[in-house]
Design a protein around this motif. Structure first.
Motif, PDB file in Angstrom:
ATOM      1  N   ALA A  98       4.685  61.782  -0.171  1.00  0.00           N
ATOM      2  CA  ALA A  98       4.828  63.124   0.404  1.00  0.00           C
ATOM      3  C   ALA A  98       3.733  63.450   1.416  1.00  0.00           C
ATOM      4  CB  ALA A  98       4.857  64.169  -0.704  1.00  0.00           C
ATOM      5  N   ALA A 140      13.761  62.184   4.818  1.00  0.00           N
ATOM      6  CA  ALA A 140      13.032  61.751   3.625  1.00  0.00           C
ATOM      7  C   ALA A 140      13.999  61.231   2.578  1.00  0.00           C
ATOM      8  CB  ALA A 140      12.224  62.914   3.055  1.00  0.00           C
ATOM      9  N   PRO A 147       8.548  61.256  -3.126  1.00  0.00           N
ATOM     10  CA  PRO A 147       7.521  62.117  -3.717  1.00  0.00           C
ATOM     11  C   PRO A 147       6.130  61.478  -3.708  1.00  0.00           C
ATOM     12  CG  PRO A 147       9.519  62.255  -5.009  1.00  0.00           C
ATOM     13  CD  PRO A 147       9.743  61.155  -3.997  1.00  0.00           C
ATOM     14  N   PHE A 188       8.580  69.385  -3.175  1.00  0.00           N
ATOM     15  CA  PHE A 188       8.547  68.361  -2.137  1.00  0.00           C
ATOM     16  C   PHE A 188       8.812  68.976  -0.769  1.00  0.00           C
ATOM     17  CE2 PHE A 188      10.757  65.295   0.569  1.00  0.00           C
ATOM     18  CZ  PHE A 188       9.834  64.264   0.598  1.00  0.00           C
ATOM     19  N   GLN A 241       5.810  70.930   0.387  1.00  0.00           N
ATOM     20  CA  GLN A 241       4.685  70.085   0.765  1.00  0.00           C
ATOM     21  C   GLN A 241       4.908  69.396   2.108  1.00  0.00           C
ATOM     22  OE1 GLN A 241       3.621  67.181  -2.209  1.00  0.00           O
ATOM     23  NE2 GLN A 241       1.957  66.312  -0.986  1.00  0.00           N
ATOM     24  N   THR A 242       6.148  68.993   2.382  1.00  0.00           N
ATOM     25  CA  THR A 242       6.409  68.165   3.555  1.00  0.00           C
ATOM     26  C   THR A 242       7.021  68.915   4.737  1.00  0.00           C
ATOM     27  OG1 THR A 242       8.629  67.569   2.771  1.00  0.00           O
ATOM     28  CG2 THR A 242       6.786  66.149   2.088  1.00  0.00           C
TER      29      THR A 242
END
Length: 232
Positions: free
Chosen positions: A158, A178, A155, A190, A193-194
């Motif tokens: 990220a 991840a 996190p 998460f 975002q990724t």
């Protein structure tokens, strides 16, 4: 959405398979970040589950730089794992300047003789991760890079993971896996975002979040449900 779970025992691996894992990372020495398990455990886990198993090849936790004796042990371990059949590997090797040790990596991959490989969180010690990803992309056996984006937890990393994921998507290999510090809480944010398609869980899916406790079916199922929803 691939969910990889750390197993340190046969029961961990069986529980992980039954409750939603897609793949096992088999290790010993979980408090040291993962070390090579014994061949007895490797063979028993391979026989106990049908999902893919990737076995850690890491002789010690002192660093990711290895001397000649370490290398001899790693090559011997790889030969034993390869002989067991139906397995893949997890490893990572660095030079003193914290770049990928391509000479040693090539030797390990040659010994692996076509086995798929995850380059583990040695990657998070590399100063220029974008260049390192490009280097690793030259090795087709390396299908995954386990990373927290250079930070203590995924996190926290990220933003970097999102960049690595975009680059991986363009090149199609290796995939970004991840891991570190991920929990069910905040997992949706998460993922948004990724945009990663592979996640790695250890302590967060164990009883009381304790790395030395067994895999907890309820905690694992909670993560699996989030991933299933995200997949849709």
């Amino acid at each position: 959405m691939l969910l990889e779970i750390i197993a340190t025992t046969v029961n961990d691996a069986v529980t992980a398979e039954r409750h939603g894992a897609d793949r096992i990372e088999l290790i010993t020495g979980i408090l040291e970040g993962g070390l090579t398990p014994g061949i007895g455990l490797i063979e028993a886990v391979r026989e106990a589950v049908s999902i893919p198993v990737r076995v850690m090849v890491r002789p010690h936790a002192r660093s990711f730089c290895y001397d000649a004796e370490d290398v001899a042990v790693m090559l011997r371990d790889i030969r034993h794992i390869r002989a067991a059949g139906g397995l893949s590997l997890v490893t990572g090797v660095l030079c003193a300047d914290r770049t990928v040790d391509e000479e040693l990596l090539g030797r390990l991959l040659e010994a692996a003789d076509g086995m798929e490989v995850t380059f583990h969180r040695a990657f998070d010690e590399i100063p220029d991760q974008l260049e390192a990803l490009d280097v690793l992309s030259r090795y087709k056996q390396i299908t995954d890079v386990l990373t927290s984006g250079g930070k203590a937890t995924a996190p926290e990393g990220a933003e970097r993971i999102a960049v690595l994921q975009r680059l991986s998507s363009i090149g199609h290999q290796p995939a970004i896996l991840a891991g570190s510090g991920l929990t069910a809480v905040g997992l949706k944010d998460f993922l948004e975002q990724t945009a990663v398609g592979r996640v790695h869980f250890g302590s967060a899916v164990r009883e009381d979040g304790n790395p030395l406790r067994p895999v907890d079916p309820g905690r694992l199922e909670a993560v699996r449900q989030i991933l299933n929803f995200w997949k849709r």
